[in-house]
Write a protein that holds these residues in place. Structure first.
Motif, PDB file in Angstrom:
ATOM      1  N   GLY A  66      21.556  58.498  52.519  1.00 40.24           N
ATOM      2  CA  GLY A  66      21.970  57.305  53.245  1.00 40.24           C
ATOM      3  C   GLY A  66      23.185  57.474  54.139  1.00 40.24           C
ATOM      4  O   GLY A  66      23.593  56.540  54.814  1.00 40.24           O
ATOM      5  N   THR A 125      25.439  58.955  57.380  1.00 39.13           N
ATOM      6  CA  THR A 125      25.241  59.333  58.780  1.00 39.13           C
ATOM      7  C   THR A 125      26.078  60.567  59.070  1.00 39.13           C
ATOM      8  O   THR A 125      27.222  60.656  58.629  1.00 39.13           O
ATOM      9  CB  THR A 125      25.663  58.183  59.713  1.00 39.13           C
ATOM     10  N   VAL A 166      16.156  57.651  57.874  1.00 38.99           N
ATOM     11  CA  VAL A 166      14.962  56.985  58.373  1.00 38.99           C
ATOM     12  C   VAL A 166      14.860  55.632  57.679  1.00 38.99           C
ATOM     13  O   VAL A 166      15.037  55.526  56.472  1.00 38.99           O
ATOM     14  CB  VAL A 166      13.709  57.836  58.070  1.00 38.99           C
ATOM     15  N   ARG A 167      14.567  54.612  58.477  1.00 35.32           N
ATOM     16  CA  ARG A 167      14.395  53.281  57.897  1.00 35.32           C
ATOM     17  C   ARG A 167      13.013  53.191  57.270  1.00 35.32           C
ATOM     18  O   ARG A 167      12.057  53.763  57.777  1.00 35.32           O
ATOM     19  CB  ARG A 167      14.540  52.212  58.976  1.00 35.32           C
ATOM     20  N   GLY A 168      12.911  52.431  56.216  1.00 41.40           N
ATOM     21  CA  GLY A 168      11.644  52.256  55.531  1.00 41.40           C
ATOM     22  C   GLY A 168      10.716  51.333  56.295  1.00 41.40           C
ATOM     23  O   GLY A 168      11.118  50.630  57.221  1.00 41.40           O
ATOM     24  N   GLU A 183      11.794  47.626  56.353  1.00 43.04           N
ATOM     25  CA  GLU A 183      12.858  47.318  57.314  1.00 43.04           C
ATOM     26  C   GLU A 183      12.308  47.219  58.724  1.00 43.04           C
ATOM     27  O   GLU A 183      12.680  46.346  59.497  1.00 43.04           O
ATOM     28  CB  GLU A 183      13.954  48.387  57.265  1.00 43.04           C
ATOM     29  N   ARG A 184      11.401  48.135  59.082  1.00 44.03           N
ATOM     30  CA  ARG A 184      10.833  48.120  60.427  1.00 44.03           C
ATOM     31  C   ARG A 184       9.950  46.896  60.649  1.00 44.03           C
ATOM     32  O   ARG A 184       9.861  46.377  61.748  1.00 44.03           O
ATOM     33  CB  ARG A 184      10.034  49.400  60.685  1.00 44.03           C
ATOM     34  N   GLU A 229      11.927  43.571  61.874  1.00 45.58           N
ATOM     35  CA  GLU A 229      12.494  43.434  63.214  1.00 45.58           C
ATOM     36  C   GLU A 229      11.412  43.061  64.222  1.00 45.58           C
ATOM     37  O   GLU A 229      10.254  43.439  64.076  1.00 45.58           O
ATOM     38  CB  GLU A 229      13.245  44.687  63.636  1.00 45.58           C
TER      39      GLU A 229
END
Length: 84
Positions: free
Chosen positions: A23, A25, A41-43, A46-47, A50
């Motif tokens: 997690g 950066t 990478v977003r799960g 989460e995607r 948006e």
């Protein structure tokens, strides 16, 4: 956030990827200036929350009504038949 030079990143790439996987950066510098960031990478959940980008959102086509009632397609056909 972890910040390191490109040469340090090359030497410790596997360790940096482990940090990103947890997690964190990682910012990579070249000649002291930031050139890249590695982010987790977003799960899929989460995607899904948006909104889609503007170019994927539905829109109403433009409807132009000319005084003579001709459509754009009709004008193009007339111009082509005119033999410019």
């Amino acid at each position: 956030m972890q910040t390191l030079s490109l040469s340090e990143f090359r030497a410790h790439a596997s360790e940096m990827l482990d940090l990103v996987e947890k997690g964190e950066t990682v910012r990579i510098l070249r000649h002291g200036k930031p050139v890249a960031e590695l982010v987790p990478v977003r799960g899929a959940a989460e995607r899904a929350q948006e909104p889609p980008p503007a170019w994927k959102q539905p829109f109403e086509p433009l409807r132009v009504v000319r005084p003579d009632g001709k459509t754009g397609a009709q004008l193009i056909i007339e111009e082509r038949e005119g033999g410019w």
